[in-house]
Design an enzyme around this catalytic site. Structure first.
Site, PDB file in Angstrom:
ATOM      1  N   HIS A  47      -1.481   5.791   2.411  1.00  0.00           N
ATOM      2  CA  HIS A  47      -1.508   4.629   3.293  1.00  0.00           C
ATOM      3  C   HIS A  47      -1.918   5.102   4.693  1.00  0.00           C
ATOM      4  O   HIS A  47      -1.566   6.191   5.115  1.00  0.00           O
ATOM      5  CB  HIS A  47      -0.109   4.022   3.323  1.00  0.00           C
ATOM      6  CG  HIS A  47      -0.021   2.770   4.113  1.00  0.00           C
ATOM      7  ND1 HIS A  47      -0.968   1.774   4.034  1.00  0.00           N
ATOM      8  CD2 HIS A  47       0.913   2.340   4.982  1.00  0.00           C
ATOM      9  CE1 HIS A  47      -0.604   0.795   4.834  1.00  0.00           C
ATOM     10  NE2 HIS A  47       0.520   1.107   5.421  1.00  0.00           N
ATOM     11  N   CYS A  82       0.807  -1.216   0.000  1.00  0.00           N
ATOM     12  CA  CYS A  82       0.000   0.000   0.000  1.00  0.00           C
ATOM     13  C   CYS A  82       0.843   1.270   0.000  1.00  0.00           C
ATOM     14  O   CYS A  82       0.673   2.142  -0.844  1.00  0.00           O
ATOM     15  CB  CYS A  82      -0.925   0.020   1.213  1.00  0.00           C
ATOM     16  SG  CYS A  82      -2.075  -1.363   1.282  1.00  0.00           S
TER      17      CYS A  82
HETATM   18 CA   LIG Z   1      -3.320  -1.969  -0.846  1.00  0.00          CA
END
Ligand SMILES: [Ca+2]
Ligand SMILES: [Ca+2]
Length: 483
Positions: free
Chosen positions: A134, A80
């Site tokens: 993120h 991410c």
């Molecule tokens: Ca992800």
């Protein structure tokens, strides 16, 4: 067969790259709006990309019919944080040093102008909701300065995580690895709330063009979706991934090292399977339901855009941040450089530029989004970006295209996707090569075969030329509470 590694001395790469304090100026009212939709962890097992895929994504198909679908789009990093940082700053992990989910990206790139900031500096109203940056360490990765208006997640009235695990099988005592029908009231699902918020922003008039980012959290774990999504996948008809028993035999040490770092995911799944047979199947089904639920939310956003009257002058970019394994190669999650972890849905709709329903098969990766938006909106680039603009392909999907898609995971591990080939070069010098014309599932590593040396030599030329030292992790990260 260790080949030379790119151990270039990095000349303090972050600071000199950037110009700072660019003056803001007003956007012309005729400038297009931008709707950026980032889906979390959606892989290519969807009918948009795989006609035999079990996951139904009719709303992604509806969006694709309005513009250009990229059938060979890839993340620039299969996790991410590095994926989103690369997408939003236009810099590859090897340039930024942002390789991991804990890397303090803003400390590594203090002057980077993220895509939302670029629009802010060009006079746009910038709003967003959900997972854009993120977020897993208590939101520490989010950049509040990038938005005029933002709805974080979770945020009341989002449904809180269940106190009791739905399955007493979760792997490491956290509901993050859980799955099931949740919440009872669909209106409280975080993605429903994210989309509700974005639709409200679409219906506001700020007297200037709008940049709106919608971060859809599903199908990221926990695989929680309302009952409406599960009913689309009957329990007795679950399609499971294709697993080849001896698939790991030809994986070299570099690949096995990455696998072993996240081994506990698949080991945990198998432990759950041992305790309650059918757990793997149930969680695969839940992933499918969650992916379709994400698709449904994209459809709601499109409805909202259409009803706002802004659709005719709105660029839409949709992507997933990376792919996902559901047991292939005895692997669960992302964090690897194979097709399943890196191949993503990606769609661009640019009014008066893209041809509705066009399909581009050239390989592209997420570093392309930033320069593409710059070119579509007439912005000057804030610093040298690593990617190339897709505008030539948006105008003509068959235009000559010499660029590969390039992926990085961890320092020194890269994959190149070009033509039928996936080439992987690991930090320890070991390699993999797959031919997608004959082996879409990447079962047979062709790198050791001598006749492929020329292909490998050609593909190696596309590997990133810089390998920034890994930037520091966030200090004393505060884990997000799951209680
Ligand atoms: Ca992800
Ligand atoms: Ca194999």
């Amino acid at each position: 067969m260790k080949k030379h590694l790119f151990t270039l001395a990095l000349l303090s790469i972050a600071a000199p790259l950037f110009t700072t304090n660019k003056p803001s100026y007003s956007a012309k009212p005729t400038q297009p709006n931008v709707l950026m939709i980032i889906i979390d962890d959606m892989n290519d097992w969807i009918d948009l990309l795989d006609e035999n895929g079990p996951i139904r994504t009719p709303q992604l198909g509806r969006l694709a019919s309005r513009g250009t679908l990229f059938t060979n789009a890839y993340c620039s990093s299969p996790a991410c944080n590095p994926s989103r940082v690369s997408l939003l700053t236009g810099l590859r992990p090897g340039t930024s040093g942002v390789y991991g989910n804990k890397t303090n990206w803003r400390a590594a790139l203090p002057s980077a102008v993220t895509i939302p900031q670029q629009f802010m500096q060009h006079g746009y109203h910038v709003a967003g909701a959900g997972k854009i940056f993120h977020h897993h360490l208590a939101g520490a990765f989010h950049d509040a300065s990038a938005f005029h208006q933002f709805r974080a997640m979770p945020d009341p009235p989002d449904a809180p995580m269940p106190q009791q695990k739905l399955n007493q099988l979760a792997w490491y005592g956290s509901p993050n690895t859980d799955w099931g029908v949740y919440p009872a009231d669909e209106q409280n699902h975080v993605d429903v709330r994210t989309v509700d918020y974005c639709i409200e922003r679409l219906n506001e008039d700020h007297g200037k063009p709008l940049f709106l980012a919608a971060g859809i959290f599903r199908p990221h774990m926990p695989f929680f979706a309302p009952a409406s999504a599960f009913t689309k996948y009957p329990e007795d008809q679950v399609t499971l991934p294709l697993l080849k028993e001896d698939d790991l035999n030809d994986i070299p040490t570099g690949g096995k090292k990455l696998l072993s770092a996240k081994k506990w995911f698949w080991d945990g799944m198998m432990k759950a399977e041992g305790r309650k047979p059918g757990s793997w199947e149930a969680s695969v089904r839940a992933y499918q339901a969650c992916a379709t639920f994400a698709d449904t939310q994209v459809g709601r956003l499109l409805d909202g855009l259409d009803q706002s009257g802004k659709a005719g002058n709105t660029i839409i970019v949709l992507c997933s941040d990376h792919g996902y394994h559901l047991g292939e190669k005895k692997h669960w999650e992302k964090f690897a450089l194979w097709e399943k972890t890196t191949h993503i849905p990606m769609i661009v709709v640019a009014p008066n530029v893209t041809t509705p329903g066009s399909v581009c098969e050239h390989p592209v990766d997420l570093t392309a989004i930033y320069p593409t938006l710059n070119e579509l909106c007439g912005f000057t680039t804030p610093y040298k970006l690593d990617g190339v603009s897709l505008v030539p392909l948006l105008k003509n999907v068959d235009a000559t295209w010499k660029h590969p898609a390039v992926m990085t995971y961890g320092r020194g591990n890269h994959a190149v996707r070009k033509g039928p080939w996936r080439y992987i070069s690991y930090a320890d010098g070991t390699e993999e090569l797959y031919n997608h014309q004959t082996d879409k599932a990447e079962h047979n590593n062709l790198a050791p075969q001598k006749e492929n040396a020329a292909v490998i030599a050609r593909l190696r030329k596309f590997l990133p030329k810089v390998e920034a030292k890994a930037a520091s992790d966030l200090k004393k990260p505060k884990s997000i509470s799951t209680k």
